[in-house]
Motif scaffolding. Structure first.
Motif, PDB file in Angstrom:
ATOM      1  N   TYR A 170       0.835  -1.203   0.000  1.00  0.00           N
ATOM      2  CA  TYR A 170       0.000   0.000   0.000  1.00  0.00           C
ATOM      3  C   TYR A 170       0.873   1.257   0.000  1.00  0.00           C
ATOM      4  O   TYR A 170       1.871   1.338   0.716  1.00  0.00           O
ATOM      5  CB  TYR A 170      -0.931   0.007   1.209  1.00  0.00           C
ATOM      6  CG  TYR A 170      -1.884  -1.156   1.230  1.00  0.00           C
ATOM      7  CD1 TYR A 170      -2.978  -1.188   0.362  1.00  0.00           C
ATOM      8  CD2 TYR A 170      -1.689  -2.226   2.092  1.00  0.00           C
ATOM      9  CE1 TYR A 170      -3.846  -2.268   0.361  1.00  0.00           C
ATOM     10  CE2 TYR A 170      -2.562  -3.307   2.099  1.00  0.00           C
ATOM     11  CZ  TYR A 170      -3.637  -3.325   1.235  1.00  0.00           C
ATOM     12  OH  TYR A 170      -4.486  -4.397   1.231  1.00  0.00           O
ATOM     13  N   GLY A 171       0.468   2.248  -0.808  1.00  0.00           N
ATOM     14  CA  GLY A 171       1.234   3.466  -0.940  1.00  0.00           C
ATOM     15  C   GLY A 171       0.625   4.636  -0.177  1.00  0.00           C
ATOM     16  O   GLY A 171      -0.564   4.625   0.171  1.00  0.00           O
TER      17      GLY A 171
ATOM     18  N   TYR B  71       5.537   4.262  -7.869  1.00  0.00           N
ATOM     19  CA  TYR B  71       4.142   4.229  -7.448  1.00  0.00           C
ATOM     20  C   TYR B  71       3.287   3.678  -8.579  1.00  0.00           C
ATOM     21  O   TYR B  71       3.568   3.897  -9.754  1.00  0.00           O
ATOM     22  CB  TYR B  71       3.641   5.637  -7.099  1.00  0.00           C
ATOM     23  CG  TYR B  71       4.195   6.211  -5.822  1.00  0.00           C
ATOM     24  CD1 TYR B  71       5.131   7.242  -5.860  1.00  0.00           C
ATOM     25  CD2 TYR B  71       3.780   5.749  -4.586  1.00  0.00           C
ATOM     26  CE1 TYR B  71       5.638   7.791  -4.695  1.00  0.00           C
ATOM     27  CE2 TYR B  71       4.289   6.283  -3.416  1.00  0.00           C
ATOM     28  CZ  TYR B  71       5.221   7.298  -3.472  1.00  0.00           C
ATOM     29  OH  TYR B  71       5.720   7.831  -2.322  1.00  0.00           O
ATOM     30  N   ILE B  72       2.228   2.998  -8.194  1.00  0.00           N
ATOM     31  CA  ILE B  72       1.195   2.577  -9.146  1.00  0.00           C
ATOM     32  C   ILE B  72      -0.098   3.228  -8.693  1.00  0.00           C
ATOM     33  O   ILE B  72      -0.538   3.035  -7.559  1.00  0.00           O
ATOM     34  CB  ILE B  72       1.050   1.051  -9.192  1.00  0.00           C
ATOM     35  CG1 ILE B  72       2.351   0.412  -9.676  1.00  0.00           C
ATOM     36  CG2 ILE B  72      -0.107   0.643 -10.089  1.00  0.00           C
ATOM     37  CD1 ILE B  72       2.332  -1.098  -9.666  1.00  0.00           C
ATOM     38  N   ARG B  73      -0.703   4.007  -9.572  1.00  0.00           N
ATOM     39  CA  ARG B  73      -1.922   4.745  -9.232  1.00  0.00           C
ATOM     40  C   ARG B  73      -3.063   4.312 -10.143  1.00  0.00           C
ATOM     41  O   ARG B  73      -2.896   4.215 -11.353  1.00  0.00           O
ATOM     42  CB  ARG B  73      -1.691   6.253  -9.355  1.00  0.00           C
ATOM     43  CG  ARG B  73      -0.643   6.796  -8.382  1.00  0.00           C
ATOM     44  CD  ARG B  73      -0.446   8.296  -8.574  1.00  0.00           C
ATOM     45  NE  ARG B  73       0.441   8.868  -7.578  1.00  0.00           N
ATOM     46  CZ  ARG B  73       1.753   8.944  -7.708  1.00  0.00           C
ATOM     47  NH1 ARG B  73       2.331   8.493  -8.811  1.00  0.00           N
ATOM     48  NH2 ARG B  73       2.499   9.488  -6.757  1.00  0.00           N
TER      49      ARG B  73
ATOM     50  N   ASN C  89     -21.712   7.971  -7.863  1.00  0.00           N
ATOM     51  CA  ASN C  89     -21.008   9.111  -8.437  1.00  0.00           C
ATOM     52  C   ASN C  89     -19.763   9.464  -7.610  1.00  0.00           C
ATOM     53  O   ASN C  89     -19.511  10.624  -7.256  1.00  0.00           O
ATOM     54  CB  ASN C  89     -21.930  10.328  -8.539  1.00  0.00           C
ATOM     55  CG  ASN C  89     -21.361  11.399  -9.459  1.00  0.00           C
ATOM     56  OD1 ASN C  89     -20.550  11.102 -10.335  1.00  0.00           O
ATOM     57  ND2 ASN C  89     -21.771  12.641  -9.248  1.00  0.00           N
ATOM     58  N   LYS C  90     -18.973   8.422  -7.311  1.00  0.00           N
ATOM     59  CA  LYS C  90     -17.764   8.593  -6.512  1.00  0.00           C
ATOM     60  C   LYS C  90     -16.581   7.978  -7.235  1.00  0.00           C
ATOM     61  O   LYS C  90     -16.728   7.059  -8.028  1.00  0.00           O
ATOM     62  CB  LYS C  90     -17.920   7.957  -5.127  1.00  0.00           C
ATOM     63  CG  LYS C  90     -18.915   8.641  -4.224  1.00  0.00           C
ATOM     64  CD  LYS C  90     -18.959   7.955  -2.872  1.00  0.00           C
ATOM     65  CE  LYS C  90     -19.952   8.642  -1.933  1.00  0.00           C
ATOM     66  NZ  LYS C  90     -20.019   7.952  -0.628  1.00  0.00           N
ATOM     67  N   GLU C  91     -15.408   8.496  -6.919  1.00  0.00           N
ATOM     68  CA  GLU C  91     -14.162   7.925  -7.415  1.00  0.00           C
ATOM     69  C   GLU C  91     -13.302   7.494  -6.239  1.00  0.00           C
ATOM     70  O   GLU C  91     -13.298   8.148  -5.183  1.00  0.00           O
ATOM     71  CB  GLU C  91     -13.388   8.950  -8.262  1.00  0.00           C
ATOM     72  CG  GLU C  91     -13.995   9.198  -9.627  1.00  0.00           C
ATOM     73  CD  GLU C  91     -13.101  10.076 -10.483  1.00  0.00           C
ATOM     74  OE1 GLU C  91     -12.173  10.708  -9.918  1.00  0.00           O
ATOM     75  OE2 GLU C  91     -13.318  10.138 -11.699  1.00  0.00           O
ATOM     76  N   ARG C  92     -12.595   6.395  -6.463  1.00  0.00           N
ATOM     77  CA  ARG C  92     -11.699   5.885  -5.425  1.00  0.00           C
ATOM     78  C   ARG C  92     -10.299   5.789  -6.012  1.00  0.00           C
ATOM     79  O   ARG C  92     -10.077   5.073  -6.983  1.00  0.00           O
ATOM     80  CB  ARG C  92     -12.161   4.513  -4.937  1.00  0.00           C
ATOM     81  CG  ARG C  92     -11.492   4.077  -3.644  1.00  0.00           C
ATOM     82  CD  ARG C  92     -12.013   2.745  -3.193  1.00  0.00           C
ATOM     83  NE  ARG C  92     -11.488   2.374  -1.894  1.00  0.00           N
ATOM     84  CZ  ARG C  92     -11.490   1.149  -1.408  1.00  0.00           C
ATOM     85  NH1 ARG C  92     -12.010   0.162  -2.126  1.00  0.00           N
ATOM     86  NH2 ARG C  92     -11.001   0.884  -0.215  1.00  0.00           N
ATOM     87  N   ARG C  93      -9.379   6.528  -5.421  1.00  0.00           N
ATOM     88  CA  ARG C  93      -8.011   6.574  -5.925  1.00  0.00           C
ATOM     89  C   ARG C  93      -7.128   5.636  -5.099  1.00  0.00           C
ATOM     90  O   ARG C  93      -6.929   5.859  -3.916  1.00  0.00           O
ATOM     91  CB  ARG C  93      -7.461   8.001  -5.888  1.00  0.00           C
ATOM     92  CG  ARG C  93      -8.169   8.928  -6.877  1.00  0.00           C
ATOM     93  CD  ARG C  93      -7.613  10.333  -6.808  1.00  0.00           C
ATOM     94  NE  ARG C  93      -8.162  11.175  -7.868  1.00  0.00           N
ATOM     95  CZ  ARG C  93      -9.307  11.814  -7.797  1.00  0.00           C
ATOM     96  NH1 ARG C  93     -10.041  11.710  -6.695  1.00  0.00           N
ATOM     97  NH2 ARG C  93      -9.730  12.556  -8.803  1.00  0.00           N
ATOM     98  N   ARG C  94      -6.608   4.624  -5.767  1.00  0.00           N
ATOM     99  CA  ARG C  94      -5.742   3.652  -5.106  1.00  0.00           C
ATOM    100  C   ARG C  94      -4.284   3.966  -5.434  1.00  0.00           C
ATOM    101  O   ARG C  94      -3.944   4.364  -6.547  1.00  0.00           O
ATOM    102  CB  ARG C  94      -6.062   2.226  -5.559  1.00  0.00           C
ATOM    103  CG  ARG C  94      -7.501   1.789  -5.359  1.00  0.00           C
ATOM    104  CD  ARG C  94      -8.002   2.013  -3.928  1.00  0.00           C
ATOM    105  NE  ARG C  94      -7.128   1.496  -2.903  1.00  0.00           N
ATOM    106  CZ  ARG C  94      -7.248   0.280  -2.349  1.00  0.00           C
ATOM    107  NH1 ARG C  94      -8.194  -0.539  -2.757  1.00  0.00           N
ATOM    108  NH2 ARG C  94      -6.429  -0.106  -1.391  1.00  0.00           N
ATOM    109  N   VAL C  95      -3.447   3.762  -4.439  1.00  0.00           N
ATOM    110  CA  VAL C  95      -2.007   4.001  -4.588  1.00  0.00           C
ATOM    111  C   VAL C  95      -1.261   2.804  -4.015  1.00  0.00           C
ATOM    112  O   VAL C  95      -1.515   2.394  -2.875  1.00  0.00           O
ATOM    113  CB  VAL C  95      -1.557   5.286  -3.861  1.00  0.00           C
ATOM    114  CG1 VAL C  95      -0.066   5.533  -4.083  1.00  0.00           C
ATOM    115  CG2 VAL C  95      -2.366   6.482  -4.325  1.00  0.00           C
ATOM    116  N   TRP C  96      -0.366   2.250  -4.809  1.00  0.00           N
ATOM    117  CA  TRP C  96       0.500   1.163  -4.341  1.00  0.00           C
ATOM    118  C   TRP C  96       1.951   1.521  -4.626  1.00  0.00           C
ATOM    119  O   TRP C  96       2.253   2.324  -5.517  1.00  0.00           O
ATOM    120  CB  TRP C  96       0.157  -0.161  -5.044  1.00  0.00           C
ATOM    121  CG  TRP C  96      -1.256  -0.597  -4.842  1.00  0.00           C
ATOM    122  CD1 TRP C  96      -1.837  -1.055  -3.691  1.00  0.00           C
ATOM    123  CD2 TRP C  96      -2.304  -0.608  -5.821  1.00  0.00           C
ATOM    124  NE1 TRP C  96      -3.158  -1.347  -3.895  1.00  0.00           N
ATOM    125  CE2 TRP C  96      -3.483  -1.086  -5.200  1.00  0.00           C
ATOM    126  CE3 TRP C  96      -2.373  -0.265  -7.173  1.00  0.00           C
ATOM    127  CZ2 TRP C  96      -4.684  -1.237  -5.866  1.00  0.00           C
ATOM    128  CZ3 TRP C  96      -3.573  -0.408  -7.851  1.00  0.00           C
ATOM    129  CH2 TRP C  96      -4.713  -0.889  -7.193  1.00  0.00           C
TER     130      TRP C  96
END
Length: 337
Positions: A220-221, A310-312, A321-328
């Motif tokens: 996890y980032g 990083y991987i985004r 109507n939502k966005e989820r930003r993942r970072v690894w």
């Protein structure tokens, strides 16, 4: 009579012309033979110059070790592969010039036997893995192609593992020291408290590699959506970037400098600057977070850094109507030969 004589004369003329053609063809062959010979010699030289020489090496083991394997989501697909893998590599020797490409290709045919290891802190997960038919079949081979063990990666010894299913053909214990051509660490390190335990885990993971072996890490980032959500809830933050999730498990969110400090040479890229691990506000919640001010305490695992990034990803929920930003964070490290 005239017809006969004319036909006979025609035959004689054809015969003479035929002899002339034969003589001419033979003469042409004599004239062309040196040229053709030169072309044939040139072709042989070209084929010899660009030849590929095969060198067969004896079959040996190629070991992939997954640390934190759980119930085998990575281990089991690996066991479905052909047990004999081809790691042939082609090397060129000679002068490679634009005008003259005189290179010999030497191809090493490396046939290796794939061995898969899975280790995890949870004995329940290891028991489930061992009951899978794919694992059972590979572990029953002679010699076995699959091994598993219960192992706490924060412990100081690579041999303190559950001995069940980890004997070799001579009934000797198999140590985890330097067994992996590839070691895999996926979303495992983040569950360990930052500080000396995390550094010890990184050193233990690095010690599973053979010289020249490669470690693959993903976790996890920093500023992942899950971290941002946990940061808004009371009593979830243990220390900087380290949280307790709703199921009671812990999670640390990494910066690239964290991985560089853990698995590299103990600094964040500047030889004169040592990375300070986070320590913080709620050490009383977890005993193993106590006294973890770590400036200049311990070097990293001493691996070469091949890749660190990083991987985004952004995932959308149209209904809400939502966005989820993942970072690894992802890293590849190699143990020096």
């Amino acid at each position: 009579m005239l017809r006969l004589s004319s036909s006979s004369s025609m035959k004689e003329r054809e015969k003479k012309e035929g002899c002339g053609c034969a003589d001419e063809d033979e003469q042409n062959k004599k004239e062309e033979s040196p040229r053709m010979k030169m072309k044939a010699n040139q072709k042989e030289n070209d084929e010899e110059t660009n030849a590929v020489f095969f060198h067969e090496e004896e079959e040996e083991d190629f070991t992939v070790l997954e640390i934190g394997c759980g119930v085998g989501n990575t281990v089991l697909p690996l066991l479905e592969l052909d047990p004999i893998i081809d790691l042939s590599d082609e090397r060129e020797s000679g002068n490679n010039n634009d005008n003259n490409n005189n290179s010999n290709s030497i191809k090493k045919a490396k046939k290796k036997r794939l061995i898969v290891w899975g280790v995890d802190f949870s004995s329940v997960a290891i028991d489930i893995l061992r009951q899978d038919p794919r694992y059972f079949s590979a572990a029953s081979d002679s010699p076995p192609r699959a091994y598993s063990a219960v192992w706490d990666i924060t412990s100081s010894s690579l041999s303190s593992i559950d001995p069940i299913g980890t004997f070799d053909s001579n009934n000797d214990f198999i140590t985890l020291q330097a067994i992996g051509d590839i070691s895999i660490l996926l979303f495992c390190l983040s569950a360990i408290s930052p500080g000396e335990k995390m550094r010890q885990a990184a050193r233990n993971v690095a010690n599973t590699l053979k010289p020249g072996g490669v470690l693959l890490v993903r976790d996890y980032g920093r500023y992942d959506a899950a971290q941002m959500r946990l940061g808004t809830k009371p009593c979830k933050k243990v220390t900087d970037n380290f949280y307790v999730k709703h199921d009671g498990t812990r999670c640390y969110y990494f910066h690239l400098d964290d991985l560089r400090a853990l698995f590299g040479n103990g600094n964040n890229g500047n030889e004169n600057e040592t990375y300070n691990y986070p320590h913080g506000s709620k050490d009383q919640i977890l005993n193993d977070v106590n006294n973890t001010t770590t400036t200049n305490q311990s070097p990293g695992a001493g691996l070469e850094i091949l890749e660190l990034k990083y991987i985004r990803r952004t995932y959308g929920n149209r209904a809400e109507n939502k966005e989820r930003r993942r970072v690894w964070v992802q890293g590849r490290f190699r143990k020096p030969p």
